[in-house]
Design an enzyme around this catalytic site. Structure first.
Site, PDB file in Angstrom:
ATOM      1  N   GLY A 171       2.940 -25.049 -10.027  1.00 46.85           N
ATOM      2  CA  GLY A 171       1.687 -25.733 -10.302  1.00 46.85           C
ATOM      3  C   GLY A 171       0.729 -24.818 -11.049  1.00 46.85           C
ATOM      4  O   GLY A 171       0.784 -23.590 -10.919  1.00 46.85           O
ATOM      5  N   CYS A 172      -0.166 -25.401 -11.824  1.00 46.92           N
ATOM      6  CA  CYS A 172      -1.089 -24.595 -12.637  1.00 46.92           C
ATOM      7  C   CYS A 172      -2.079 -23.823 -11.763  1.00 46.92           C
ATOM      8  O   CYS A 172      -2.305 -22.623 -11.976  1.00 46.92           O
ATOM      9  CB  CYS A 172      -1.806 -25.469 -13.651  1.00 46.92           C
ATOM     10  SG  CYS A 172      -2.656 -26.912 -12.954  1.00 46.92           S
ATOM     11  N   ASN A 173      -2.663 -24.479 -10.764  1.00 46.83           N
ATOM     12  CA  ASN A 173      -3.580 -23.790  -9.854  1.00 46.83           C
ATOM     13  C   ASN A 173      -2.849 -22.735  -9.034  1.00 46.83           C
ATOM     14  O   ASN A 173      -3.408 -21.688  -8.709  1.00 46.83           O
ATOM     15  CB  ASN A 173      -4.248 -24.788  -8.908  1.00 46.83           C
ATOM     16  CG  ASN A 173      -5.108 -25.797  -9.628  1.00 46.83           C
ATOM     17  OD1 ASN A 173      -5.905 -25.444 -10.482  1.00 46.83           O
ATOM     18  ND2 ASN A 173      -4.941 -27.071  -9.297  1.00 46.83           N
ATOM     19  N   VAL A 174      -1.612 -23.041  -8.712  1.00 43.93           N
ATOM     20  CA  VAL A 174      -0.771 -22.102  -7.966  1.00 43.93           C
ATOM     21  C   VAL A 174      -0.575 -20.825  -8.776  1.00 43.93           C
ATOM     22  O   VAL A 174      -0.671 -19.707  -8.258  1.00 43.93           O
ATOM     23  CB  VAL A 174       0.593 -22.740  -7.652  1.00 43.93           C
ATOM     24  CG1 VAL A 174       1.494 -21.749  -6.926  1.00 43.93           C
ATOM     25  CG2 VAL A 174       0.415 -24.012  -6.835  1.00 43.93           C
TER      26      VAL A 174
END
Length: 364
Positions: free
Chosen positions: A156-159
């Site tokens: 994930g991008c936020n991850v």
């Protein structure tokens, strides 16, 4: 250079579009099929006009019959859509899933945050992820797991932003793992291309910032905790050791993430100088060509990484409160999604990690 054929499903969305933009200029990959849903029968150029090289491709139905027969299949689909489809795809193809269906290792974590069918965990597509420290004192990394991989789960991008910010501290045991707080400023493309009340009208979106998925409900939380467990040299079953208060905030920019991650320093870490702590980040990312630890005092900015697979990282210490602050700026569509996936594909095919990818942002 050998050319590998690529089919992209979800080709008209933001993530699919960014994958296509990068692949269109990649010397080793050639896009020969694109698939979608509501766009079937239309020219790709109607949806991705910024990629004229691929404009005449016709969007086909998202079926195994369309996707099979290619060396690479990129699935840029919403969570829950790729799992069943992927199970029907040719075993010989290298498949990378940009969605969430194959990221989590524990079914309980999936059930708690997503629900629905749980699918097998695939090789995780974050080459720079730390997997603990080996007996030789060197960092063990996810990159080695990607060599020759046939099934790759894109993070994930936020991850990605949160993990890259704090994992050196986790690996070195510098912080209290029950005190982690992450606040992220996220561009609107991180919410996908579907129309939503929060981003439908420019008059309401521009000049305004708003938190979303608050109170521990964001679906990226279990994935971040899973990564922290691995950074500590532990299995995913130990992810509950890491407490994370996570709040994303939509801000009026089209793309980009700025992650601000903090945690209480241990007494041993507080005995280190600021320079020693900064050097831990420098050493953690030594040789990782897309991760740039900025000089002390220089803060990351999303503008400086736009359009690139780079991550700009910084760390600072608040001595008064005994808190460590780590920061990362990335382009959510590139480093956070498509660029990282293609970096993983490069490794899987034995190419140089940086083939077809940029480390340089666009300014102004």
């Amino acid at each position: 250079m050998t050319k590998y054929t690529v089919a992209v499903a979800g080709a008209t969305g933001y993530a699919g579009g960014e994958a296509l933009r990068i692949l269109a200029a990649h010397p080793a990959f050639e896009v020969t099929a694109v698939a979608g849903h509501s766009s079937i029968g239309h020219r790709l150029g109607e949806y991705q006009p910024h990629i004229p090289q691929l404009a005449d491709l016709i969007v086909e139905d998202t079926t195994p019959a369309v996707l099979d027969g290619h060396d690479v299949i990129v699935l840029a689909l919403p969570h829950g859509a790729s799992g069943a489809l992927a199970a029907q795809l040719d075993d010989d193809a290298v498949v990378v899933d940009l969605g969430a269906d194959h990221r989590l290792e524990r079914q309980q974590a999936w059930d708690d945050y997503y629900g629905g069918d749980f699918y097998q965990h695939w090789t995780y597509g974050m080459p720079e992820l730390i997997l603990g420290i080996g007996s030789d004192g060197k960092y063990v990394r996810q990159r080695d797991e990607l060599t020759g991989a046939k099934r790759i789960a894109g993070p994930g991008c936020n991850v990605t932003a949160t993990t890259l910010a704090l994992q050196p501290a986790i690996a070195q045991g510098l912080v209290d793992t029950k005190s982690i707080v992450a606040d992220l400023a996220v561009g609107y493309s991180g919410a996908g291309k579907n129309l939503k009340r929060t981003n439908l009208l420019a008059s309401e979106a521009m000049g305004s910032a708003s938190p979303y998925s608050v109170g521990g409900t964001h679906r990226h939380i279990p994935e971040i905790r899973q990564n922290f467990a691995h950074a500590a040299g532990l299995g995913a079953s130990q992810a509950d050791m890491f407490s994370l208060a996570f709040t994303p905030i939509l801000v009026p920019m089209s793309r980009g993430i700025l992650a601000s991650v903090s945690a209480k320093l241990t007494d041993e870490a507080l005995a280190l100088t600021d320079e020693q702590i900064h050097d831990i980040w420098v050493q953690a990312y030594e040789g990782q060509e897309f991760i740039f630890v900025l000089d002390p005092g220089v803060m990351p900015a999303t503008q400086n990484v736009l359009g690139s697979n780079a991550a700009h990282v910084q760390v600072a210490v608040d001595r008064r409160s005994g808190t460590l602050h780590a920061f990362t700026a990335i382009d959510n569509l590139n480093r956070g999604t498509a660029g990282q996936a293609i970096e993983s594909l490069n490794i899987a095919f034995g190419l140089n990690d940086a083939t077809g990818l940029s480390k340089i942002g666009v300014a102004p």
